[in-house]
Scaffold this motif. Structure first.
Motif, PDB file in Angstrom:
ATOM      1  N   GLU A 184       0.798  -1.216   0.000  1.00  0.00           N
ATOM      2  CA  GLU A 184       0.000   0.000   0.000  1.00  0.00           C
ATOM      3  C   GLU A 184       0.836   1.275   0.000  1.00  0.00           C
ATOM      4  O   GLU A 184       0.340   2.346  -0.366  1.00  0.00           O
ATOM      5  CB  GLU A 184      -0.937   0.008   1.208  1.00  0.00           C
ATOM      6  CG  GLU A 184      -2.109  -0.941   1.094  1.00  0.00           C
ATOM      7  CD  GLU A 184      -3.040  -0.566  -0.051  1.00  0.00           C
ATOM      8  OE1 GLU A 184      -3.741   0.456   0.055  1.00  0.00           O
ATOM      9  OE2 GLU A 184      -3.045  -1.288  -1.069  1.00  0.00           O
ATOM     10  N   PRO A 193      -7.457  -2.756   4.550  1.00  0.00           N
ATOM     11  CA  PRO A 193      -8.679  -2.308   3.876  1.00  0.00           C
ATOM     12  C   PRO A 193      -9.732  -3.404   3.731  1.00  0.00           C
ATOM     13  O   PRO A 193     -10.879  -3.113   3.403  1.00  0.00           O
ATOM     14  CB  PRO A 193      -8.173  -1.853   2.505  1.00  0.00           C
ATOM     15  CG  PRO A 193      -6.962  -2.697   2.264  1.00  0.00           C
ATOM     16  CD  PRO A 193      -6.334  -2.905   3.610  1.00  0.00           C
ATOM     17  N   GLU A 194      -9.352  -4.645   3.974  1.00  0.00           N
ATOM     18  CA  GLU A 194     -10.282  -5.760   3.841  1.00  0.00           C
ATOM     19  C   GLU A 194      -9.843  -6.879   4.776  1.00  0.00           C
ATOM     20  O   GLU A 194      -8.711  -6.892   5.272  1.00  0.00           O
ATOM     21  CB  GLU A 194     -10.308  -6.258   2.397  1.00  0.00           C
ATOM     22  CG  GLU A 194      -8.946  -6.709   1.890  1.00  0.00           C
ATOM     23  CD  GLU A 194      -8.969  -7.151   0.440  1.00  0.00           C
ATOM     24  OE1 GLU A 194     -10.072  -7.482  -0.067  1.00  0.00           O
ATOM     25  OE2 GLU A 194      -7.909  -7.172  -0.197  1.00  0.00           O
ATOM     26  N   ASN A 252      -2.580   1.380  -5.545  1.00  0.00           N
ATOM     27  CA  ASN A 252      -2.901   0.765  -4.258  1.00  0.00           C
ATOM     28  C   ASN A 252      -4.403   0.866  -4.000  1.00  0.00           C
ATOM     29  O   ASN A 252      -5.156   1.426  -4.807  1.00  0.00           O
ATOM     30  CB  ASN A 252      -2.080   1.390  -3.125  1.00  0.00           C
ATOM     31  CG  ASN A 252      -2.374   2.871  -2.917  1.00  0.00           C
ATOM     32  OD1 ASN A 252      -3.443   3.376  -3.279  1.00  0.00           O
ATOM     33  ND2 ASN A 252      -1.422   3.580  -2.328  1.00  0.00           N
ATOM     34  N   TRP A 253      -4.822   0.333  -2.859  1.00  0.00           N
ATOM     35  CA  TRP A 253      -6.249   0.261  -2.541  1.00  0.00           C
ATOM     36  C   TRP A 253      -6.889   1.645  -2.516  1.00  0.00           C
ATOM     37  O   TRP A 253      -7.971   1.866  -3.074  1.00  0.00           O
ATOM     38  CB  TRP A 253      -6.433  -0.440  -1.195  1.00  0.00           C
ATOM     39  CG  TRP A 253      -7.839  -0.629  -0.742  1.00  0.00           C
ATOM     40  CD1 TRP A 253      -8.630   0.267  -0.097  1.00  0.00           C
ATOM     41  CD2 TRP A 253      -8.642  -1.800  -0.916  1.00  0.00           C
ATOM     42  NE1 TRP A 253      -9.868  -0.262   0.147  1.00  0.00           N
ATOM     43  CE2 TRP A 253      -9.903  -1.530  -0.342  1.00  0.00           C
ATOM     44  CE3 TRP A 253      -8.413  -3.040  -1.494  1.00  0.00           C
ATOM     45  CZ2 TRP A 253     -10.929  -2.468  -0.323  1.00  0.00           C
ATOM     46  CZ3 TRP A 253      -9.438  -3.988  -1.478  1.00  0.00           C
ATOM     47  CH2 TRP A 253     -10.680  -3.690  -0.898  1.00  0.00           C
ATOM     48  N   GLN A 254      -6.222   2.607  -1.885  1.00  0.00           N
ATOM     49  CA  GLN A 254      -6.770   3.957  -1.785  1.00  0.00           C
ATOM     50  C   GLN A 254      -6.919   4.603  -3.154  1.00  0.00           C
ATOM     51  O   GLN A 254      -7.935   5.232  -3.452  1.00  0.00           O
ATOM     52  CB  GLN A 254      -5.868   4.821  -0.901  1.00  0.00           C
ATOM     53  CG  GLN A 254      -6.404   6.234  -0.693  1.00  0.00           C
ATOM     54  CD  GLN A 254      -5.514   7.058   0.220  1.00  0.00           C
ATOM     55  OE1 GLN A 254      -4.478   6.601   0.669  1.00  0.00           O
ATOM     56  NE2 GLN A 254      -5.925   8.277   0.494  1.00  0.00           N
ATOM     57  N   ARG A 271      -7.322   3.073  -6.041  1.00  0.00           N
ATOM     58  CA  ARG A 271      -8.405   2.409  -6.776  1.00  0.00           C
ATOM     59  C   ARG A 271      -9.768   2.901  -6.305  1.00  0.00           C
ATOM     60  O   ARG A 271     -10.665   3.164  -7.110  1.00  0.00           O
ATOM     61  CB  ARG A 271      -8.293   0.886  -6.623  1.00  0.00           C
ATOM     62  CG  ARG A 271      -7.045   0.284  -7.256  1.00  0.00           C
ATOM     63  CD  ARG A 271      -7.147  -1.215  -7.406  1.00  0.00           C
ATOM     64  NE  ARG A 271      -7.239  -1.916  -6.157  1.00  0.00           N
ATOM     65  CZ  ARG A 271      -6.186  -2.368  -5.460  1.00  0.00           C
ATOM     66  NH1 ARG A 271      -4.962  -2.126  -5.905  1.00  0.00           N
ATOM     67  NH2 ARG A 271      -6.347  -3.030  -4.345  1.00  0.00           N
ATOM     68  N   ASN A 272      -9.936   3.022  -4.984  1.00  0.00           N
ATOM     69  CA  ASN A 272     -11.217   3.478  -4.453  1.00  0.00           C
ATOM     70  C   ASN A 272     -11.488   4.927  -4.819  1.00  0.00           C
ATOM     71  O   ASN A 272     -12.639   5.312  -5.091  1.00  0.00           O
ATOM     72  CB  ASN A 272     -11.242   3.307  -2.929  1.00  0.00           C
ATOM     73  CG  ASN A 272     -11.573   1.886  -2.515  1.00  0.00           C
ATOM     74  OD1 ASN A 272     -11.830   1.035  -3.356  1.00  0.00           O
ATOM     75  ND2 ASN A 272     -11.557   1.622  -1.224  1.00  0.00           N
TER      76      ASN A 272
END
Length: 322
Positions: free
Chosen positions: A50, A99-100, A307-309, A311-312
């Motif tokens: 991340e 995040p999950e 990273n996850w952030q 993508r969101n």
């Protein structure tokens, strides 16, 4: 004692850590193995993925990390201090939450931080275990005294990166009990991304065929890494391992060990080949990866470079989903 540039380092020339990490067979394999096994620790994997600037260039990240570690293993105190300072700056930003869900022991929202003492110890543990295993297989089996000395050197190495000594077991037998119990525990979990990235690093996935002799060298490297993995970790990645694989692995290990039994007529030639820094090899790997990306080939197909952030954020703002 002199380091690789003639100046004193944090570890003496006759220290077990320098004796082990100066062997190229170890230096070229331990990092891959440590990353493949370390991916089963969700907090370590997610915390790194991340916050790294190298999601699209994972082999460059491996090369950078290998060079930083080698500067502390084999370099002068000045070289080591630069590497340590660089690492500390990077780690300041590595703070967040999962995040999950990542298994029963790591639900979404579990916090992580690069400076968490336990996570620092686990990073040291995966690194030490891999160096120990690869030296045993590719050079010679360590004695009990050497194993303890190597562990104590690694404790010092961890301290240099900021790990409190109290975060780790005090001696090698206690470490081995702890780490083996951990590998047998229900804490191990591979996120989907960790399984994909680890599969590439272990050579379980090979998206591109390399030109000789790179193809042969890569296949040998992956055989060494896969064969050294604990059975459970291989199974978590879905790596099939039969008797022919095991025999090939043992034969390759035996050949490399035999090369370390230096013939008396050519000690200097072999010593220069078998021992020394691996940073030039790490740099070669990074250059090859950059060349692939410039030619339009992703380093690890299927791994999202965001990273996850990111993508969101793209989804919330109506940006591209991939």
């Amino acid at each position: 004692m002199a380091a690789r540039d003639g100046a004193p380092g944090y570890f003496a020339d006759d220290s077990m850590l320098r004796r082990v990490m100066s062997k190229r067979a170890v230096g070229l394999t331990y990092g891959l193995r440590a990353l493949v096994i370390g991916a089963v620790h969700p907090l370590l994997f997610v915390g790194t993925s991340e916050h790294t600037a190298h999601r699209a260039t994972p082999y460059t990240r491996l090369a950078v990390t290998g060079a930083l570690f080698e500067a502390v293993f084999l370099g002068s105190k000045a070289e080591a201090d630069r590497a340590l300072a660089f690492t500390r700056r990077k780690h300041e930003a590595v703070v967040g939450t999962l995040p999950e869900d990542a298994g029963a022991h790591h639900p979404a929202g579990t916090s992580y931080a690069a400076h968490d003492p336990h996570l620092m110890f686990m990073t040291m543990a995966f690194t030490f275990d891999s160096a120990e295993v690869m030296y045993d297989r590719l050079v010679r089996e360590l004695t009990a005294t050497e194993r303890e000395d190597l562990y104590q050197d690694y404790l010092r190495w961890g301290e240099l990166f900021g790990m409190p000594r109290t975060a780790a077991p005090a001696d090698y037998p206690a470490f081995r009990r702890y780490f083996d119990d951990y590998l047998d525990s229900s804490e191990l979990f591979l996120t989907d991304e960790a399984r994909l990235v680890g599969s590439y690093l272990a050579g379980h996935r090979k998206p591109y065929r390399l030109r000789p002799p790179a193809e042969q060298v890569g296949s040998a490297l992956y055989l060494l890494v896969q064969g050294s993995l604990p059975v459970r970790v291989r199974q978590m990645y879905g790596i099939e391992w039969g008797i022919s694989d095991e025999l090939a692995h043992r034969a390759l290990c035996r050949g490399i060990r035999t090369a370390h039994l230096t013939p008396p007529l050519a000690p200097r030639v072999l010593a220069g080949t078998l021992a020394g820094p691996c940073t030039p090899s790490y740099q070669l790997l990074a250059r090859r990866e950059r060349h692939m990306i410039r030619s339009g080939k992703p380093s690890m197909p299927g791994v999202d470079p965001r990273n996850w952030q990111q993508r969101n954020t793209a989804l919330r703002t109506g940006g591209p989903a991939a």
